[in-house]
Design a protein around this motif. Structure first.
Motif, PDB file in Angstrom:
ATOM      1  N   ASP A  69      -5.562  -6.410  -2.340  1.00  0.00           N
ATOM      2  CA  ASP A  69      -5.899  -5.654  -1.158  1.00  0.00           C
ATOM      3  C   ASP A  69      -4.657  -4.531  -1.109  1.00  0.00           C
ATOM      4  OD1 ASP A  69      -3.576  -6.864   0.000  1.00  0.00           O
ATOM      5  OD2 ASP A  69      -4.762  -8.060   1.778  1.00  0.00           O
ATOM      6  N   GLY A  70      -4.590  -4.021  -0.068  1.00  0.00           N
ATOM      7  CA  GLY A  70      -3.594  -2.730   0.031  1.00  0.00           C
ATOM      8  C   GLY A  70      -2.352  -3.290   0.324  1.00  0.00           C
ATOM      9  N   TYR A  71      -2.139  -4.104   0.926  1.00  0.00           N
ATOM     10  CA  TYR A  71      -0.823  -4.805   1.348  1.00  0.00           C
ATOM     11  C   TYR A  71      -0.130  -5.275  -0.041  1.00  0.00           C
ATOM     12  CZ  TYR A  71      -2.190  -5.055   6.071  1.00  0.00           C
ATOM     13  OH  TYR A  71      -2.668  -4.622   7.415  1.00  0.00           O
ATOM     14  N   GLN A  72      -1.031  -5.959  -0.886  1.00  0.00           N
ATOM     15  CA  GLN A  72      -0.386  -6.280  -2.135  1.00  0.00           C
ATOM     16  C   GLN A  72      -0.170  -5.222  -3.033  1.00  0.00           C
ATOM     17  OE1 GLN A  72      -4.003  -8.857  -2.713  1.00  0.00           O
ATOM     18  NE2 GLN A  72      -2.568 -10.210  -3.683  1.00  0.00           N
ATOM     19  N   VAL A  73      -1.076  -4.166  -3.147  1.00  0.00           N
ATOM     20  CA  VAL A  73      -0.547  -3.136  -3.756  1.00  0.00           C
ATOM     21  C   VAL A  73       0.677  -2.313  -3.430  1.00  0.00           C
ATOM     22  CG1 VAL A  73      -1.553  -0.592  -4.381  1.00  0.00           C
ATOM     23  CG2 VAL A  73      -3.038  -2.526  -4.402  1.00  0.00           C
ATOM     24  N   LEU A  74       0.934  -2.217  -2.108  1.00  0.00           N
ATOM     25  CA  LEU A  74       2.192  -1.552  -1.679  1.00  0.00           C
ATOM     26  C   LEU A  74       3.393  -2.518  -2.008  1.00  0.00           C
ATOM     27  CD1 LEU A  74       3.494   0.497   0.213  1.00  0.00           C
ATOM     28  CD2 LEU A  74       3.031  -0.707   2.112  1.00  0.00           C
ATOM     29  N   ALA A  75       3.306  -3.848  -2.010  1.00  0.00           N
ATOM     30  CA  ALA A  75       4.488  -4.645  -2.100  1.00  0.00           C
ATOM     31  C   ALA A  75       4.805  -4.553  -3.813  1.00  0.00           C
ATOM     32  CB  ALA A  75       3.863  -5.964  -1.926  1.00  0.00           C
ATOM     33  N   GLU A  76       3.715  -4.195  -4.509  1.00  0.00           N
ATOM     34  CA  GLU A  76       4.079  -3.928  -6.008  1.00  0.00           C
ATOM     35  C   GLU A  76       4.778  -2.562  -6.162  1.00  0.00           C
ATOM     36  OE1 GLU A  76       2.206  -5.378  -9.174  1.00  0.00           O
ATOM     37  OE2 GLU A  76       1.096  -7.046  -8.425  1.00  0.00           O
ATOM     38  N   LEU A  77       4.402  -1.839  -5.548  1.00  0.00           N
ATOM     39  CA  LEU A  77       4.840  -0.368  -5.537  1.00  0.00           C
ATOM     40  C   LEU A  77       6.213  -0.390  -5.146  1.00  0.00           C
ATOM     41  CD1 LEU A  77       1.728   1.951  -3.912  1.00  0.00           C
ATOM     42  CD2 LEU A  77       2.583   2.232  -6.349  1.00  0.00           C
ATOM     43  N   ARG A  78       6.567  -1.078  -3.962  1.00  0.00           N
ATOM     44  CA  ARG A  78       7.869  -1.192  -3.537  1.00  0.00           C
ATOM     45  C   ARG A  78       8.974  -1.837  -4.429  1.00  0.00           C
ATOM     46  NH1 ARG A  78       6.472   2.643  -1.870  1.00  0.00           N
ATOM     47  NH2 ARG A  78       6.040   3.266   0.332  1.00  0.00           N
ATOM     48  N   ALA A  79       8.250  -2.929  -5.060  1.00  0.00           N
ATOM     49  CA  ALA A  79       9.056  -3.685  -6.020  1.00  0.00           C
ATOM     50  C   ALA A  79       9.515  -2.995  -7.530  1.00  0.00           C
ATOM     51  CB  ALA A  79       8.622  -5.067  -6.337  1.00  0.00           C
ATOM     52  N   ASP A  80       8.803  -1.973  -7.719  1.00  0.00           N
ATOM     53  CA  ASP A  80       9.019  -1.128  -8.942  1.00  0.00           C
ATOM     54  C   ASP A  80       9.901   0.007  -8.668  1.00  0.00           C
ATOM     55  OD1 ASP A  80       9.264   0.182 -11.310  1.00  0.00           O
ATOM     56  OD2 ASP A  80       7.086  -0.144 -11.729  1.00  0.00           O
ATOM     57  N   PRO A  81      11.206   0.093  -9.251  1.00  0.00           N
ATOM     58  CA  PRO A  81      12.057   1.395  -9.098  1.00  0.00           C
ATOM     59  C   PRO A  81      11.268   2.641  -9.381  1.00  0.00           C
ATOM     60  CG  PRO A  81      13.276  -0.474 -10.207  1.00  0.00           C
ATOM     61  CD  PRO A  81      11.715  -0.866 -10.214  1.00  0.00           C
ATOM     62  N   ALA A  82      10.214   2.535 -10.105  1.00  0.00           N
ATOM     63  CA  ALA A  82       9.821   3.805 -10.636  1.00  0.00           C
ATOM     64  C   ALA A  82       8.729   4.373  -9.425  1.00  0.00           C
ATOM     65  CB  ALA A  82       8.952   3.688 -11.737  1.00  0.00           C
ATOM     66  N   THR A  83       8.283   3.493  -8.688  1.00  0.00           N
ATOM     67  CA  THR A  83       7.133   3.772  -7.637  1.00  0.00           C
ATOM     68  C   THR A  83       7.776   3.513  -6.373  1.00  0.00           C
ATOM     69  OG1 THR A  83       6.302   1.549  -7.667  1.00  0.00           O
ATOM     70  CG2 THR A  83       5.067   3.302  -9.385  1.00  0.00           C
ATOM     71  N   ARG A  84       8.918   3.056  -6.017  1.00  0.00           N
ATOM     72  CA  ARG A  84       9.305   2.618  -4.756  1.00  0.00           C
ATOM     73  C   ARG A  84       9.201   3.930  -3.672  1.00  0.00           C
ATOM     74  NH1 ARG A  84      14.937   0.957  -6.388  1.00  0.00           N
ATOM     75  NH2 ARG A  84      14.091  -1.068  -6.609  1.00  0.00           N
ATOM     76  N   ASP A  85       9.426   5.085  -4.175  1.00  0.00           N
ATOM     77  CA  ASP A  85       9.938   6.092  -3.279  1.00  0.00           C
ATOM     78  C   ASP A  85       8.627   7.005  -3.265  1.00  0.00           C
ATOM     79  OD1 ASP A  85      12.565   5.464  -2.773  1.00  0.00           O
ATOM     80  OD2 ASP A  85      13.084   6.456  -4.703  1.00  0.00           O
ATOM     81  N   ILE A  86       7.354   6.487  -3.633  1.00  0.00           N
ATOM     82  CA  ILE A  86       6.208   7.363  -3.201  1.00  0.00           C
ATOM     83  C   ILE A  86       5.579   7.038  -1.872  1.00  0.00           C
ATOM     84  CG2 ILE A  86       3.879   7.868  -3.933  1.00  0.00           C
ATOM     85  CD1 ILE A  86       4.693   6.594  -6.950  1.00  0.00           C
ATOM     86  N   PRO A  87       5.554   7.783  -0.991  1.00  0.00           N
ATOM     87  CA  PRO A  87       5.107   7.730   0.242  1.00  0.00           C
ATOM     88  C   PRO A  87       3.819   7.083   0.236  1.00  0.00           C
ATOM     89  CG  PRO A  87       5.453  10.049   0.063  1.00  0.00           C
ATOM     90  CD  PRO A  87       6.135   9.240  -1.234  1.00  0.00           C
TER      91      PRO A  87
END
Length: 361
Positions: A63-81
């Motif tokens: 789900d979206g919460y899991q996707v967001l958690a992975e985005l935030r955990a990765d330095p390459a994607t953590r700053d994408i709003p």
């Protein structure tokens, strides 16, 4: 973010929803679409990353919460709003999404004016953040460059002053460089010692090494007929020669007064210049200090200076072999030198010998 069209990744497991958002956004933005959380992460991690993600919350498998958690955990994607898009409209769901790191929340069915306004707002915010980040990186680099430049100017100034003293005392040669490295070696060897660790942090060790070449700066004030005398000095001449310690300290003290704020290496240089001829038992000069009264910097310099004098040829003496110099210094432990400083010298004796060879006359 580049000056071309901003790119937006839309993520929804329902193709119809992707079509609605795609048609709405495509005239203004470059749009990519993903029908699953896994595919969304692949696209987000590929270069160039999207400038903004519209992310459905309720999706199968991930789900979206899991996707967001992975985005935030990765330095390459953590700053994408990330803006959540969902049919859920309960306040606690919205709060949970924002707590997870989403920048905004849009409810379905989507209203075009609201989608466009929110997207525009968050792209502008990201653009402002990127500009600020670039400026900060530039400023950090510029500060580092200028600090390195100032450090270099400072080091060159110190060596110019030290060389000035050296021109009056031509026998010293590489003495400045050797004693500087001896002092650095002793300081590092004592850095974790309970009696020294309060003083010998990395910054102070660097300041100490910088200051060491100024230890004999006061010799510029000694008359040539004494400083350059080929034979032994008379007691009266020796008294004048000894004033170089005070002369050096006073010159550095004057430089301190001319400075708008305290300069650490000058404070240490003053201690070294004045007290590097003090002895542990109180029989040194100019102030007959003993034991812990002698500043740590001066205690290290005292040993470094004597070791170098012993292993070098002078008009009044032949050079001693390093092992003989070590024996003389060990014999002076508790009399001329702080015993702990002598222990550090013995531990790092091989380094002292290597320094002497590296900067031999």
């Amino acid at each position: 973010m580049s000056n071309s069209q901003p790119s937006i990744l839309i993520v929804d497991d329902t193709p119809e929803n992707l079509s609605v958002l795609g048609e709405l956004l495509q005239p203004t933005y470059r749009v990519r679409a993903a029908t699953s959380g896994r595919r969304a992460l692949q696209i987000a991690r590929a270069a160039p990353p999207p400038d903004l993600i519209l992310l459905d919350v309720m999706m199968p498998e991930m789900d979206g919460y899991q996707v967001l958690a992975e985005l935030r955990a990765d330095p390459a994607t953590r700053d994408i709003p990330v803006i959540f898009v969902t049919a859920m409209d309960a306040t606690e769901d919205e709060q949970h999404g924002l707590e997870c790191g989403a920048v905004d929340y849009i409810t379905k069915p989507v209203r075009p004016a609201i989608v466009m306004a929110r997207v525009h707002t968050h792209l502008e915010l990201k653009r402002a953040r990127d500009i600020l980040s670039d400026q900060n990186v530039y400023l950090e680099r510029e500060v580092a460059r200028r600090m390195a430049e100032n450090q270099l100017i400072q080091q060159l100034s110190i060596h110019a002053l030290a060389r000035l003293a050296e021109t009056r005392d031509p026998e010293t040669g590489n003495h400045l460089r050797r004693t500087q490295e001896y002092v650095r070696t002793l300081a590092r060897g004592l850095q974790d010692h309970p009696r020294f660790r309060h003083f010998l942090d990395n910054k102070t060790i660097e300041a100490l090494a910088q200051s060491a070449p100024l230890h004999d700066i006061g010799k510029v004030g000694i008359p040539d007929h004494i400083l350059l005398k080929p034979g032994k000095l008379t007691p009266e001449e020796w008294d004048i020669m000894k004033t170089h310690a005070e002369l050096g300290a006073k010159a550095i003290e004057q430089a301190e007064k001319d400075s708008a704020k305290p300069v650490e290496f000058l404070a240490i240089a003053k201690q070294i210049a004045r007290h590097h001829h003090e002895k542990w038992d109180g029989s040194g000069y100019p102030d007959a200090l003993s034991g812990e009264q002698i500043p740590i910097a001066a205690r290290l310099m005292a040993l470094a200076d004597v070791f170098d004098a012993l292993i070098c040829k002078r008009v009044y003496k032949e050079a001693f072999p390093p092992d003989e110099a070590r024996r003389i210094i060990v014999e002076g432990s508790g009399k001329h030198f702080d015993p702990e400083v002598v222990d550090a010298f013995v531990r790092d004796f091989d380094t002292f010998v290597a320094i002497a060879r590296a900067y031999a006359e």
